[in-house]
Design an enzyme around this catalytic site. Structure first.
Site, PDB file in Angstrom:
ATOM      1  N   ARG A 293       0.876  -0.927   0.097  1.00  0.00           N
ATOM      2  CA  ARG A 293      -0.066   0.087   0.099  1.00  0.00           C
ATOM      3  C   ARG A 293       0.889   1.257  -0.006  1.00  0.00           C
ATOM      4  O   ARG A 293       1.465   1.679   1.121  1.00  0.00           O
ATOM      5  CB  ARG A 293      -0.744  -0.238   1.173  1.00  0.00           C
ATOM      6  CG  ARG A 293      -2.110  -1.061   1.006  1.00  0.00           C
ATOM      7  CD  ARG A 293      -2.583  -1.603   2.236  1.00  0.00           C
ATOM      8  NE  ARG A 293      -1.576  -2.266   3.097  1.00  0.00           N
ATOM      9  CZ  ARG A 293      -1.934  -2.575   4.415  1.00  0.00           C
ATOM     10  NH1 ARG A 293      -3.195  -2.674   4.732  1.00  0.00           N
ATOM     11  NH2 ARG A 293      -0.912  -3.268   4.886  1.00  0.00           N
TER      12      ARG A 293
ATOM     13  N   TYR B 103      -2.634 -22.179   7.694  1.00  0.00           N
ATOM     14  CA  TYR B 103      -1.595 -21.125   8.269  1.00  0.00           C
ATOM     15  C   TYR B 103      -0.551 -21.579   9.076  1.00  0.00           C
ATOM     16  O   TYR B 103       0.734 -21.090   8.908  1.00  0.00           O
ATOM     17  CB  TYR B 103      -2.447 -20.173   9.209  1.00  0.00           C
ATOM     18  CG  TYR B 103      -1.596 -19.026   9.896  1.00  0.00           C
ATOM     19  CD1 TYR B 103      -1.136 -17.880   8.988  1.00  0.00           C
ATOM     20  CD2 TYR B 103      -1.369 -19.045  11.257  1.00  0.00           C
ATOM     21  CE1 TYR B 103      -0.299 -16.931   9.407  1.00  0.00           C
ATOM     22  CE2 TYR B 103      -0.653 -17.878  11.810  1.00  0.00           C
ATOM     23  CZ  TYR B 103      -0.183 -16.970  11.099  1.00  0.00           C
ATOM     24  OH  TYR B 103       0.732 -15.968  11.290  1.00  0.00           O
TER      25      TYR B 103
ATOM     26  N   LYS C 172       3.443 -21.583   8.534  1.00  0.00           N
ATOM     27  CA  LYS C 172       4.558 -21.079   9.537  1.00  0.00           C
ATOM     28  C   LYS C 172       5.750 -21.926   9.733  1.00  0.00           C
ATOM     29  O   LYS C 172       6.974 -21.767  10.052  1.00  0.00           O
ATOM     30  CB  LYS C 172       3.767 -20.298  10.637  1.00  0.00           C
ATOM     31  CG  LYS C 172       3.168 -18.972  10.266  1.00  0.00           C
ATOM     32  CD  LYS C 172       3.860 -18.118   9.866  1.00  0.00           C
ATOM     33  CE  LYS C 172       3.376 -16.720   9.379  1.00  0.00           C
ATOM     34  NZ  LYS C 172       4.325 -15.624   8.763  1.00  0.00           N
TER      35      LYS C 172
ATOM     36  N   PRO D  48       6.693 -14.754  16.625  1.00  0.00           N
ATOM     37  CA  PRO D  48       5.809 -13.941  17.770  1.00  0.00           C
ATOM     38  C   PRO D  48       4.416 -14.895  18.190  1.00  0.00           C
ATOM     39  O   PRO D  48       3.678 -15.558  17.084  1.00  0.00           O
ATOM     40  CB  PRO D  48       5.462 -12.659  17.254  1.00  0.00           C
ATOM     41  CG  PRO D  48       6.213 -12.616  16.111  1.00  0.00           C
ATOM     42  CD  PRO D  48       6.638 -14.154  15.490  1.00  0.00           C
ATOM     43  N   GLY D  49       3.648 -14.584  19.219  1.00  0.00           N
ATOM     44  CA  GLY D  49       2.680 -14.945  19.559  1.00  0.00           C
ATOM     45  C   GLY D  49       1.359 -14.081  19.086  1.00  0.00           C
ATOM     46  O   GLY D  49       1.644 -13.359  17.992  1.00  0.00           O
TER      47      GLY D  49
ATOM     48  N   VAL E 288       0.008 -10.494  18.575  1.00  0.00           N
ATOM     49  CA  VAL E 288       0.393  -9.303  18.141  1.00  0.00           C
ATOM     50  C   VAL E 288      -0.823  -8.430  17.902  1.00  0.00           C
ATOM     51  O   VAL E 288      -1.774  -8.785  17.093  1.00  0.00           O
ATOM     52  CB  VAL E 288       1.497  -9.127  17.347  1.00  0.00           C
ATOM     53  CG1 VAL E 288       1.897  -7.649  17.319  1.00  0.00           C
ATOM     54  CG2 VAL E 288       2.793 -10.137  17.452  1.00  0.00           C
TER      55      VAL E 288
ATOM     56  N   ASP F 220       3.045  -6.390  -4.674  1.00  0.00           N
ATOM     57  CA  ASP F 220       2.498  -7.501  -4.183  1.00  0.00           C
ATOM     58  C   ASP F 220       3.545  -8.717  -3.970  1.00  0.00           C
ATOM     59  O   ASP F 220       3.878  -9.277  -4.868  1.00  0.00           O
ATOM     60  CB  ASP F 220       1.404  -8.179  -5.111  1.00  0.00           C
ATOM     61  CG  ASP F 220       0.537  -9.085  -4.790  1.00  0.00           C
ATOM     62  OD1 ASP F 220       0.978  -9.800  -3.736  1.00  0.00           O
ATOM     63  OD2 ASP F 220      -0.413  -9.549  -5.555  1.00  0.00           O
TER      64      ASP F 220
ATOM     65  N   SER G  28       5.768 -17.664  13.496  1.00  0.00           N
ATOM     66  CA  SER G  28       4.674 -17.342  14.287  1.00  0.00           C
ATOM     67  C   SER G  28       4.732 -18.537  15.563  1.00  0.00           C
ATOM     68  O   SER G  28       5.342 -19.537  15.147  1.00  0.00           O
ATOM     69  CB  SER G  28       3.493 -17.404  13.730  1.00  0.00           C
ATOM     70  OG  SER G  28       2.352 -17.634  14.708  1.00  0.00           O
TER      71      SER G  28
ATOM     72  N   ASN H  85       8.458 -10.068   6.343  1.00  0.00           N
ATOM     73  CA  ASN H  85       7.502  -9.763   7.267  1.00  0.00           C
ATOM     74  C   ASN H  85       6.276 -10.026   6.819  1.00  0.00           C
ATOM     75  O   ASN H  85       5.021 -10.184   7.423  1.00  0.00           O
ATOM     76  CB  ASN H  85       7.691  -8.603   8.006  1.00  0.00           C
ATOM     77  CG  ASN H  85       6.780  -8.244   8.958  1.00  0.00           C
ATOM     78  OD1 ASN H  85       6.714  -8.900   9.976  1.00  0.00           O
ATOM     79  ND2 ASN H  85       5.944  -7.038   8.778  1.00  0.00           N
TER      80      ASN H  85
END
Length: 210
Positions: free
Chosen positions: A1, A117, A121, A147-148, A150, A25, A104, A52
């Site tokens: 974006r 998902y 990961k 990360p857990g 967020v 993209d 994740s 990321n």
């Protein structure tokens, strides 16, 4: 974006940085490789790549929208691999570089309604370790951050209403990690002395059990 990238670039420029905005993209492998090459060409080198970009489409396997899941696999896994591949030649030539992949806790624990998902990961974690073993002799470091919960817009992607509501209710009952917490973990990894490679960082909110 582009508009959000541009706003961030203006903030960074105000702090004395010289940012380059490249919108793409990243589910498109060619676009993922293009932005890496353009950044490298603009700055003359690429020292750190942080992968990321990602989406989280959660729903039961029996009701899954395979089009959504295909897009998630292309972005979360193949896009990450493509951008990494584009960065390797320059890093190898300089015998220096650091690749940071964002996974994740879902890459450690597979939960109901998160099958695809978690598959992406788990894939990022496995890819990162295999990559590390391929490039460590080139003095390239690889870190994976897991990360857990967020507090970001990630949960907005969920198209299955019941799953989305349940996850938001669960997350709302805890002090969630913030984007800055993850950013600081990345900064820690990439600022270690050259002989130190932090391979994995698993981080959860204090209130998160699983």
């Amino acid at each position: 974006r582009h508009e959000r990238l541009q706003a961030l670039a203006e903030r960074l420029a105000g702090l004395g940085a010289e940012p380059l905005v490249l919108a793409a993209d990243l589910a498109d492998e060619a676009a993922a490789q293009r932005v890496v090459k353009e950044a490298e060409a603009h700055f003359g080198r690429l020292d750190i790549l942080v992968n990321n970009a990602g989406v989280m489409y959660l729903e039961p396997v029996a009701e899954a929208d395979l089009g959504r899941w295909r897009h998630m696999l292309e972005l979360n896994v193949l896009g990450l691999i493509a951008s990494t591949q584009a960065a390797l030649a320059g890093m190898r030539a300089r015998r220096d570089g650091h690749i940071v992949n964002i996974a994740s806790t879902a890459g450690r624990v597979a939960n109901p309604n998160a099958a695809a998902y978690s598959a992406t990961k788990f894939g990022v974690v496995a890819f990162s370790e295999a990559l590390r073993r391929e490039v460590y002799k080139d003095n390239i470091r690889v870190s994976v951050i897991e990360p857990g919960v967020v507090e970001t817009e990630l949960r907005d992607h969920i198209g299955h209403a019941a799953t989305k509501d349940a996850l938001n209710a669960w997350a709302g009952g805890m002090r969630q990690l913030q984007s800055q917490d993850v950013a600081e973990a990345i900064a820690f990894c990439v600022s270690r002395p050259p002989h130190v490679n932090v391979n994995e960082v698993l981080m959860r909110p204090t209130d998160q059990e699983r």
